[in-house]
Design a protein around this motif. Structure first.
Motif, PDB file in Angstrom:
ATOM      1  N   ILE A   1       0.833  -1.212   0.000  1.00 40.24           N
ATOM      2  CA  ILE A   1       0.000   0.000   0.000  1.00 40.24           C
ATOM      3  C   ILE A   1       0.861   1.253   0.000  1.00 40.24           C
ATOM      4  O   ILE A   1       0.560   2.241  -0.696  1.00 40.24           O
ATOM      5  CB  ILE A   1      -0.945   0.002   1.223  1.00 40.24           C
ATOM      6  N   PHE A   2       1.937   1.218   0.784  1.00 43.26           N
ATOM      7  CA  PHE A   2       2.824   2.380   0.912  1.00 43.26           C
ATOM      8  C   PHE A   2       4.259   1.970   0.563  1.00 43.26           C
ATOM      9  O   PHE A   2       5.108   1.845   1.440  1.00 43.26           O
ATOM     10  CB  PHE A   2       2.759   2.947   2.334  1.00 43.26           C
ATOM     11  N   PRO A   3       4.552   1.771  -0.710  1.00 46.27           N
ATOM     12  CA  PRO A   3       5.881   1.300  -1.100  1.00 46.27           C
ATOM     13  C   PRO A   3       6.938   2.396  -0.984  1.00 46.27           C
ATOM     14  O   PRO A   3       6.659   3.581  -1.137  1.00 46.27           O
ATOM     15  CB  PRO A   3       5.680   0.890  -2.569  1.00 46.27           C
ATOM     16  N   GLY A   4       8.150   1.966  -0.699  1.00 48.04           N
ATOM     17  CA  GLY A   4       9.281   2.886  -0.748  1.00 48.04           C
ATOM     18  C   GLY A   4       9.476   3.796   0.442  1.00 48.04           C
ATOM     19  O   GLY A   4      10.303   4.709   0.383  1.00 48.04           O
ATOM     20  N   LEU A   5       8.741   3.576   1.535  1.00 49.93           N
ATOM     21  CA  LEU A   5       8.947   4.419   2.715  1.00 49.93           C
ATOM     22  C   LEU A   5      10.304   4.096   3.336  1.00 49.93           C
ATOM     23  O   LEU A   5      10.613   2.941   3.605  1.00 49.93           O
ATOM     24  CB  LEU A   5       7.844   4.179   3.758  1.00 49.93           C
TER      25      LEU A   5
ATOM     26  N   LEU B   1      -6.709   3.181   6.141  1.00 52.54           N
ATOM     27  CA  LEU B   1      -5.477   3.419   5.396  1.00 52.54           C
ATOM     28  C   LEU B   1      -5.737   4.226   4.126  1.00 52.54           C
ATOM     29  O   LEU B   1      -4.885   5.022   3.704  1.00 52.54           O
ATOM     30  CB  LEU B   1      -4.796   2.094   5.054  1.00 52.54           C
ATOM     31  N   GLY B   2      -6.910   4.050   3.530  1.00 50.15           N
ATOM     32  CA  GLY B   2      -7.262   4.870   2.378  1.00 50.15           C
ATOM     33  C   GLY B   2      -7.372   6.341   2.746  1.00 50.15           C
ATOM     34  O   GLY B   2      -6.866   7.223   2.037  1.00 50.15           O
ATOM     35  N   GLN B   3      -7.992   6.603   3.883  1.00 50.85           N
ATOM     36  CA  GLN B   3      -8.174   7.992   4.330  1.00 50.85           C
ATOM     37  C   GLN B   3      -6.853   8.626   4.765  1.00 50.85           C
ATOM     38  O   GLN B   3      -6.535   9.745   4.365  1.00 50.85           O
ATOM     39  CB  GLN B   3      -9.202   8.046   5.468  1.00 50.85           C
ATOM     40  N   VAL B   4      -6.077   7.945   5.581  1.00 52.37           N
ATOM     41  CA  VAL B   4      -4.803   8.529   6.021  1.00 52.37           C
ATOM     42  C   VAL B   4      -3.810   8.593   4.873  1.00 52.37           C
ATOM     43  O   VAL B   4      -2.945   9.486   4.834  1.00 52.37           O
ATOM     44  CB  VAL B   4      -4.188   7.775   7.226  1.00 52.37           C
ATOM     45  N   GLY B   5      -3.933   7.673   3.917  1.00 55.04           N
ATOM     46  CA  GLY B   5      -3.071   7.723   2.743  1.00 55.04           C
ATOM     47  C   GLY B   5      -3.270   9.015   1.968  1.00 55.04           C
ATOM     48  O   GLY B   5      -2.303   9.637   1.514  1.00 55.04           O
TER      49      GLY B   5
ATOM     50  N   CYS C   1      -4.209  -4.486  -2.316  1.00 64.45           N
ATOM     51  CA  CYS C   1      -3.063  -5.081  -1.622  1.00 64.45           C
ATOM     52  C   CYS C   1      -3.499  -6.047  -0.530  1.00 64.45           C
ATOM     53  O   CYS C   1      -2.796  -7.019  -0.233  1.00 64.45           O
ATOM     54  CB  CYS C   1      -2.186  -3.980  -1.027  1.00 64.45           C
ATOM     55  N   MET C   2      -4.650  -5.775   0.079  1.00 63.44           N
ATOM     56  CA  MET C   2      -5.158  -6.646   1.136  1.00 63.44           C
ATOM     57  C   MET C   2      -6.075  -7.741   0.600  1.00 63.44           C
ATOM     58  O   MET C   2      -6.597  -8.549   1.355  1.00 63.44           O
ATOM     59  CB  MET C   2      -5.890  -5.801   2.187  1.00 63.44           C
ATOM     60  N   LYS C   3      -6.289  -7.713  -0.730  1.00 62.82           N
ATOM     61  CA  LYS C   3      -7.134  -8.708  -1.400  1.00 62.82           C
ATOM     62  C   LYS C   3      -8.540  -8.742  -0.797  1.00 62.82           C
ATOM     63  O   LYS C   3      -9.077  -9.809  -0.459  1.00 62.82           O
ATOM     64  CB  LYS C   3      -6.487 -10.098  -1.354  1.00 62.82           C
TER      65      LYS C   3
END
Length: 251
Positions: A70-74, A104-108, A239-241
């Motif tokens: 969901i959050f790649p590259g952090l 996670l959608g909202q905080v993303g 990502c969470m299927k």
């Protein structure tokens, strides 16, 4: 005399024989104790392995691999993930995967993929003081402190800083910057806001309404922001299927 001598010799030989037997028996007893001790240690080790920890049970709502998807590259991804899992222990977010995907959608969206914990307009100075003042709760704010958006949910207004601080046991009214600088506090305040506003109870659209509905919902001036919110949510679901079984996404 001979009888007495024979008795003395016999007694001496018996004593030697007993002395030879006792240490062997003692060694056997010690060996048995060692084995029992080893069995106890082994059983204890098995119990420790088999007993699920609170962190592992909370982690089942979101794996590290899913988080990284969901959050790649952090750069500090593992630290951010671990702090998230700690912050949702004992809460509905710690057990409900559909709700976690919504969160996670909202905080993303709010944090630009968990890369921004300070509101951009505050950095530029255009909204530095926009959220100052006593607000609806009439709180007395310290001089020189500002309450623009911070953290992964962009916590705003002095009243929210005060209430969130009381909930997590910190003085955020006098130290608002820690909401942006501490990964743990960023998550704790985000989870607090989510729970206190009951954001996970309905659809993704209703969560948006509770977070920023005045500006984004019903054709508001920030309605275009919903596209980003929905995109982040769809990424979390993928990502969470998970299917979207929480109703409409646009308010």
């Amino acid at each position: 005399m001979k009888s007495l001598l024979l008795l003395l010799v016999c007694a001496l030989l018996c004593h030697v024989a007993l002395a030879a037997v006792v240490p062997e028996a003692a060694n056997v007893a010690a060996s048995d104790l060692d084995k029992r001790s080893q069995r106890k240690s082994t059983n204890k080790a098995k119990q420790l392995v088999q007993a699920p920890s609170s962190s592992s049970s909370s982690a089942s709502v979101l794996t590290s691999a899913e988080f990284n998807c969901i959050f790649p590259g952090l750069a500090n991804g593992q630290q951010v993930y671990s702090a998230l899992i700690s912050s949702v222990k004992g809460k509905s977010l710690g057990t409900s995967r559909p709700e976690m995907a919504m969160f996670l959608g909202q905080v993303g969206h709010e944090s630009n993929g968990l890369t921004a914990t300070t509101e951009y307009c505050a950095l530029s100075g255009s909204c530095l003081t926009s959220f100052d003042g006593p607000g609806w709760c009439g709180v007395k704010t310290p001089k020189g402190k500002h309450y623009y958006g911070r953290g992964y949910m962009q916590l705003s207004w002095a009243c929210n800083y005060q209430a969130a601080g009381k909930a997590i046991g910190m003085d955020l009214l006098n130290n608002p910057d820690i909401v942006a600088s501490s990964v743990s506090v960023s998550w704790q305040t985000s989870v607090w806001f989510w729970n206190v506003n009951n954001c996970g109870a309905g659809s993704y659209a209703s969560a948006t309404q509770k977070i920023n509905g005045a500006l984004e919902c019903n054709g508001g001036p920030g309605a275009s922001n919903q596209a980003s919110r929905i995109a982040h949510y769809n990424t979390a679901l993928k990502c969470m299927k998970l299917p979207n079984n929480r109703g409409p996404t646009r308010c």
